[in-house]
Every structure is written in C-alpha cells, then in structure tokens.
Design a protein around this motif. Structure first.
Motif, PDB file in Angstrom:
ATOM      1  N   MET A   1       0.851  -1.190   0.000  1.00 25.31           N
ATOM      2  CA  MET A   1       0.000   0.000   0.000  1.00 25.31           C
ATOM      3  C   MET A   1       0.887   1.240   0.000  1.00 25.31           C
ATOM      4  O   MET A   1       1.705   1.422   0.894  1.00 25.31           O
ATOM      5  N   THR A   2       0.751   2.090  -1.011  1.00 25.74           N
ATOM      6  CA  THR A   2       1.645   3.235  -1.177  1.00 25.74           C
ATOM      7  C   THR A   2       1.337   4.387  -0.240  1.00 25.74           C
ATOM      8  O   THR A   2       2.215   5.178   0.077  1.00 25.74           O
ATOM      9  N   PHE A   3       0.092   4.507   0.199  1.00 24.11           N
ATOM     10  CA  PHE A   3      -0.293   5.557   1.137  1.00 24.11           C
ATOM     11  C   PHE A   3      -1.586   5.161   1.841  1.00 24.11           C
ATOM     12  O   PHE A   3      -2.345   4.319   1.340  1.00 24.11           O
ATOM     13  N   SER A   4      -1.807   5.743   3.007  1.00 24.40           N
ATOM     14  CA  SER A   4      -3.020   5.457   3.772  1.00 24.40           C
ATOM     15  C   SER A   4      -4.137   6.398   3.350  1.00 24.40           C
ATOM     16  O   SER A   4      -3.906   7.574   3.082  1.00 24.40           O
ATOM     17  N   ILE A   5      -5.347   5.860   3.316  1.00 25.85           N
ATOM     18  CA  ILE A   5      -6.539   6.678   3.098  1.00 25.85           C
ATOM     19  C   ILE A   5      -7.349   6.653   4.382  1.00 25.85           C
ATOM     20  O   ILE A   5      -7.707   5.588   4.889  1.00 25.85           O
ATOM     21  N   LEU A   6      -7.627   7.835   4.905  1.00 22.37           N
ATOM     22  CA  LEU A   6      -8.425   7.988   6.110  1.00 22.37           C
ATOM     23  C   LEU A   6      -9.703   8.732   5.769  1.00 22.37           C
ATOM     24  O   LEU A   6      -9.693   9.668   4.961  1.00 22.37           O
ATOM     25  N   THR A   7     -10.809   8.327   6.366  1.00 19.63           N
ATOM     26  CA  THR A   7     -12.037   9.115   6.294  1.00 19.63           C
ATOM     27  C   THR A   7     -12.748   8.990   7.629  1.00 19.63           C
ATOM     28  O   THR A   7     -12.265   8.322   8.551  1.00 19.63           O
ATOM     29  N   ASP A   8     -13.889   9.641   7.765  1.00 16.20           N
ATOM     30  CA  ASP A   8     -14.599   9.622   9.036  1.00 16.20           C
ATOM     31  C   ASP A   8     -15.955   8.933   8.900  1.00 16.20           C
ATOM     32  O   ASP A   8     -16.382   8.569   7.807  1.00 16.20           O
ATOM     33  N   SER A   9     -16.626   8.767  10.018  1.00 16.41           N
ATOM     34  CA  SER A   9     -17.860   7.983  10.036  1.00 16.41           C
ATOM     35  C   SER A   9     -19.003   8.653   9.307  1.00 16.41           C
ATOM     36  O   SER A   9     -20.019   8.003   9.011  1.00 16.41           O
ATOM     37  N   THR A  10     -18.873   9.933   8.972  1.00 18.58           N
ATOM     38  CA  THR A  10     -19.936  10.595   8.216  1.00 18.58           C
ATOM     39  C   THR A  10     -19.953  10.185   6.749  1.00 18.58           C
ATOM     40  O   THR A  10     -20.888  10.515   6.024  1.00 18.58           O
ATOM     41  N   ALA A  11     -18.928   9.454   6.296  1.00 17.05           N
ATOM     42  CA  ALA A  11     -18.919   8.954   4.921  1.00 17.05           C
ATOM     43  C   ALA A  11     -19.875   7.770   4.748  1.00 17.05           C
ATOM     44  O   ALA A  11     -20.153   7.350   3.616  1.00 17.05           O
ATOM     45  N   LEU A  13     -19.645   4.606   5.163  1.00 14.70           N
ATOM     46  CA  LEU A  13     -19.142   3.383   4.536  1.00 14.70           C
ATOM     47  C   LEU A  13     -19.213   2.236   5.534  1.00 14.70           C
ATOM     48  O   LEU A  13     -18.939   2.404   6.724  1.00 14.70           O
ATOM     49  N   GLN A  14     -19.580   1.075   5.057  1.00 17.51           N
ATOM     50  CA  GLN A  14     -19.643  -0.096   5.925  1.00 17.51           C
ATOM     51  C   GLN A  14     -18.234  -0.472   6.382  1.00 17.51           C
ATOM     52  O   GLN A  14     -17.282  -0.443   5.600  1.00 17.51           O
ATOM     53  N   GLU A  15     -18.100  -0.841   7.642  1.00 16.83           N
ATOM     54  CA  GLU A  15     -16.772  -1.110   8.188  1.00 16.83           C
ATOM     55  C   GLU A  15     -16.118  -2.325   7.552  1.00 16.83           C
ATOM     56  O   GLU A  15     -14.895  -2.364   7.396  1.00 16.83           O
ATOM     57  N   ASP A  16     -16.898  -3.328   7.154  1.00 17.26           N
ATOM     58  CA  ASP A  16     -16.287  -4.487   6.498  1.00 17.26           C
ATOM     59  C   ASP A  16     -15.752  -4.108   5.120  1.00 17.26           C
ATOM     60  O   ASP A  16     -14.686  -4.584   4.697  1.00 17.26           O
ATOM     61  N   TRP A  17     -16.469  -3.223   4.409  1.00 13.77           N
ATOM     62  CA  TRP A  17     -15.964  -2.752   3.115  1.00 13.77           C
ATOM     63  C   TRP A  17     -14.680  -1.957   3.314  1.00 13.77           C
ATOM     64  O   TRP A  17     -13.701  -2.130   2.578  1.00 13.77           O
ATOM     65  N   ALA A  18     -14.673  -1.081   4.311  1.00  9.18           N
ATOM     66  CA  ALA A  18     -13.492  -0.259   4.576  1.00  9.18           C
ATOM     67  C   ALA A  18     -12.285  -1.137   4.903  1.00  9.18           C
ATOM     68  O   ALA A  18     -11.170  -0.900   4.410  1.00  9.18           O
ATOM     69  N   ALA A  19     -12.498  -2.156   5.700  1.00 10.49           N
ATOM     70  CA  ALA A  19     -11.392  -3.054   6.057  1.00 10.49           C
ATOM     71  C   ALA A  19     -10.878  -3.792   4.830  1.00 10.49           C
ATOM     72  O   ALA A  19      -9.665  -3.930   4.638  1.00 10.49           O
ATOM     73  N   ALA A  20     -11.790  -4.258   3.985  1.00  6.34           N
ATOM     74  CA  ALA A  20     -11.399  -5.012   2.790  1.00  6.34           C
ATOM     75  C   ALA A  20     -10.599  -4.148   1.820  1.00  6.34           C
ATOM     76  O   ALA A  20      -9.735  -4.656   1.086  1.00  6.34           O
ATOM     77  N   HIS A  21     -10.866  -2.841   1.803  1.00  3.98           N
ATOM     78  CA  HIS A  21     -10.182  -1.937   0.879  1.00  3.98           C
ATOM     79  C   HIS A  21      -9.125  -1.080   1.578  1.00  3.98           C
ATOM     80  O   HIS A  21      -8.637  -0.116   0.986  1.00  3.98           O
TER      81      HIS A  21
END
Length: 287
Positions: A1-11, A13-21
């Motif tokens: 992974m070349t860089f981290s992507i961070l977002t917040d809970s207002t997006a 997104l389902q947590e399982d999807w976020a973990a998978a990606h």
C-alpha cells in the motif's frame, strides 16, 4: 500500500468494506439521553436504534472528532513512514476538518518531511463516501497519493448531493438548516428538496407537495447533469424506497451502477427518519 486513506464515520461506509479496501475510519460521537456513543468500532451506535429513539422524541447531538484523535493517528502513520490522504467531512457542516488541520500542523512540527494531505470534500454521507470509493479505486489501480488527491479535487466541485428529508426540524435543531427554511418546509406537507451548494451549505433547491412528488423531483434533478456512470443512493430506515430509486436511476440509461449506502448514525441524527438522498457526479461545477 503506497499511502493510507483515512475518512470519518460521516462517509457512511460499511466497516467491512473499509477493512477489505484498507480504508481507515475515525468516528464522530453521538450524545443521546445523557450518554456518549461511538460511531466506529464494535461498540458503535447503530442507525436503527438511534432512529427508533428519535421517533420516540429523543434529540441526539453530535460531536466532532477532536485534535488529539487525529494527532495520534497521524503520528502513528508518520512513524511507520506512511503518507496519509484524509478525505474529510465538510468543513461547513462540522469542525472535524479544522481539528484535522490543527493536528496535522502539530505532527509536522516534529516531522517536517511527513506527507499528510487533507481534502475538504464540502460533502457528507454518500457523497463523501462516493469520493472515498473513487480514491480507493485509484490507489488500487496504482495511482499515487498526488494523483489520487488531484482526482478527488477535480470530482468534488461536480459532486451533486440531493436530500429529501421528512422532518426538517432535525436539521434546524442541529444548526444545519435555517429556521425559516424548516418552518416553510413543514407547512401543509411541502417537502423542500435540499442540496449542498458550491460553498458547502445545505440549502433548499425546490419545493414540492408530498413525498412522492419530492422523490420524482429529486430524480429529475439528479439525472439532469450526469458525467459518471455510477450513482449513490442513501436512506434512513426506508430501504424499499432506496431500492425503487436505484431502479429508476438505472432505467435512465446514463447510469450503469447504483451503490446503496444506509445513512450512518451521525447523519441520521441530523436528518431523522425516512430520509432519502441521491449523489451523482455532474459535468459542471456546483453553483
């Protein structure tokens, strides 16, 4: 992974999807009936429980992510030599973005060579989530942090956000909508269609009588200026209407994929039950 992507809970997104990606999530909190609840993690407050309490008269409030939480995350990433791209909740709707900016400066004082990029999406809910999905796709395709950031900066002015809210008093109470707009909207079953304008403000776009006509007008607006073949539909406790919206959008011809994202607890706390929203990427910038 070349860089981290961070977002917040207002997006939203389902947590399982976020973990998978490999998307990192950080959460705002909700104050409800004298207790503070998290919106990320195993003990998070779910939207269904929140909305049920709101139907019974509860009036939740939300709190932004504080500087310390961002600072801890940024320091951890920097110490692992990991650049960060934070795709943030609208600065107009929350102080969360400002907290992240302060934390960034604190970390850069100690690590001046670190790369911590923060993008103010001027968006929320599925709109913010839409941009995060695009960022994840770009990173998976081998794009650099700079290339991914520039893509997001190009998309976000053209991101269209349409909200049809059943009771505007929730938005007025939370300071996200003026008292005048809320009062007008609640008179004789008038349903203002709301959108986020170029400055990031949530404002009335059209006024129609009744929910069915409101949905029809939202579809009309959402399909009037489309560039990207993907759309996002969001809802609070009305999945059937969300599925119907999906079918209507797919029948348009220009839209080939519709992602359905249930509204998370933070956004639900402000918009209340029976909310529907559509997010698309247009050809021209927001006005």
């Amino acid at each position: 992974m070349t860089f981290s992507i961070l977002t917040d809970s207002t997006a939203d997104l389902q947590e399982d999807w976020a973990a998978a990606h490999q998307i990192d999530l950080i959460g705002l909190t909700i104050n409800l009936d004298g207790k503070t609840y998290e919106t990320v993690g195993p003990d998070r407050l779910d939207s269904e429980s929140l909305l049920e309490k709101m139907k019974q008269g509860a009036k939740p409030t939300t709190s932004q992510i504080n500087v310390g939480e961002f600072e801890a995350y940024f320091r951890q990433q920097v110490q692992s030599n990991q650049p960060v791209l934070y795709i943030a909740f609208s600065s107009v709707l929350s102080g969360t973005y400002q907290s992240a900016m302060i934390a960034r400066e604190l970390v850069l004082e100690d690590f001046p060579e670190a790369r911590i990029d923060i993008v103010d999406t001027l968006a929320a809910a599925g709109g913010e989530g839409f941009l995060v999905i695009k960022a994840a796709e770009a990173r998976e395709a081998g794009k650099s942090l700079e290339e991914t950031k520039q893509m997001i900066l190009d998309l976000l002015p053209r991101l269209r956000t349409y909200f049809l809210v059943d009771d505007l008093n929730h938005l007025m109470r939370g300071g996200r909508l003026s008292k005048t707009s809320a009062i007008v909207g609640n008179i004789v079953n008038i349903k203002p269609l709301l959108w986020i304008d170029a400055s990031g403000k949530l404002v009335p776009l059209a006024k129609v009588r009744g929910r069915k006509k409101g949905i029809k007008e939202m579809l009309k607006q959402a399909t009037s200026d489309i560039q990207d073949p993907t759309a996002v539909v969001a809802y609070s406790n009305d999945e059937q209407s969300a599925q119907s919206l999906k079918e209507e959008l797919l029948s348009n011809g220009e839209i080939q994929e519709v992602i359905i994202l249930p509204l998370g607890p933070v956004i639900s706390a402000h918009v209340g039950p029976d909310t529907l929203a559509v997010f698309v990427i247009g050809k021209d910038g927001r006005q």
